[in-house]
Design a protein around this motif. Structure first.
Motif, PDB file in Angstrom:
ATOM      1  N   ASN A   4     -28.684 -14.781  34.844  1.00  0.00           N
ATOM      2  CA  ASN A   4     -30.007 -14.953  34.317  1.00  0.00           C
ATOM      3  C   ASN A   4     -29.683 -14.948  32.802  1.00  0.00           C
ATOM      4  O   ASN A   4     -30.168 -15.719  31.926  1.00  0.00           O
ATOM      5  N   GLN A   5     -29.276 -13.871  32.202  1.00  0.00           N
ATOM      6  CA  GLN A   5     -28.728 -13.924  30.696  1.00  0.00           C
ATOM      7  C   GLN A   5     -28.183 -14.879  30.232  1.00  0.00           C
ATOM      8  O   GLN A   5     -28.370 -15.568  29.132  1.00  0.00           O
ATOM      9  N   ALA A   6     -26.975 -15.202  30.806  1.00  0.00           N
ATOM     10  CA  ALA A   6     -26.347 -16.482  30.231  1.00  0.00           C
ATOM     11  C   ALA A   6     -26.884 -17.701  30.282  1.00  0.00           C
ATOM     12  O   ALA A   6     -26.841 -18.468  29.211  1.00  0.00           O
ATOM     13  N   GLY A   7     -27.561 -18.073  31.462  1.00  0.00           N
ATOM     14  CA  GLY A   7     -28.663 -19.150  31.380  1.00  0.00           C
ATOM     15  C   GLY A   7     -29.583 -19.189  30.512  1.00  0.00           C
ATOM     16  O   GLY A   7     -30.035 -20.211  29.742  1.00  0.00           O
ATOM     17  N   TYR A   8     -30.379 -18.153  30.206  1.00  0.00           N
ATOM     18  CA  TYR A   8     -31.302 -18.225  29.216  1.00  0.00           C
ATOM     19  C   TYR A   8     -30.510 -18.259  27.761  1.00  0.00           C
ATOM     20  O   TYR A   8     -31.211 -19.223  27.096  1.00  0.00           O
ATOM     21  N   ALA A   9     -29.577 -17.721  27.670  1.00  0.00           N
ATOM     22  CA  ALA A   9     -29.098 -17.885  26.172  1.00  0.00           C
ATOM     23  C   ALA A   9     -28.335 -19.234  25.861  1.00  0.00           C
ATOM     24  O   ALA A   9     -28.595 -19.752  24.644  1.00  0.00           O
ATOM     25  N   LEU A  10     -27.882 -19.903  27.043  1.00  0.00           N
ATOM     26  CA  LEU A  10     -27.257 -21.181  26.507  1.00  0.00           C
ATOM     27  C   LEU A  10     -28.636 -22.166  26.847  1.00  0.00           C
ATOM     28  O   LEU A  10     -28.491 -22.938  25.797  1.00  0.00           O
TER      29      LEU A  10
END
Length: 148
Positions: A4-10
């Protein structure tokens, strides 16, 4: 939470980068999917993993900006086909450069030997257990509550 964090950041990085080209991440996604031919709104909804109301709003924006046109299907007047315009193709070409640069920046945090392994593993997940977007699946019904 890691995914979730990686997707949000990207997504945040892509939003900022694509704003320089004048399009949103959703418009980029639909342009990328629609570039290959004439698709129905329903087909684009599935390809872009967007619900029907979202795809209509995105297509309204694309049409307003001259990036795509919708026309009635010659075989079924109830169906609208979406075509990317020359302006849409040009905007997508500019966006592709920005998106690739963003991906390179992100992947640059990994040693070169790990990049292809990471991308291959991610592709395997997206083609496997993450192949179907949850919001496109039929909603499960909760059992009715029994009276007390």
């Amino acid at each position: 939470m890691l995914f979730n964090q990686a997707g949000y950041a990207l997504n945040s990085m892509l939003t900022g980068a694509l704003s320089e080209v004048g399009i949103s991440v959703k418009v980029y996604c639909v342009l990328k999917k629609a570039i290959d031919g004439d698709y129905t709104q329903s087909q684009l909804s599935e390809l872009a993993w967007m619900d029907k109301s979202t795809i209509v709003n995105v297509l309204d924006e694309m049409e307003r900006d001259g990036l795509a046109v919708r026309r009635f299907s010659p075989t079924d007047r109830r169906v609208r086909l979406v075509s990317v315009t020359a302006k849409g193709r040009a905007r997508l070409a500019r966006a592709e450069v920005v998106v690739e640069a963003t991906y390179e920046k992100v992947l640059g945090a990994l040693p070169a030997s790990q990049r292809s392994v990471f991308v291959a593993a991610l592709a395997r997940l997206v083609e496997g257990p993450l192949a179907s977007p949850f919001h496109m699946e039929e909603q499960l019904r909760r059992p009715a509550r029994r009276p007390r």
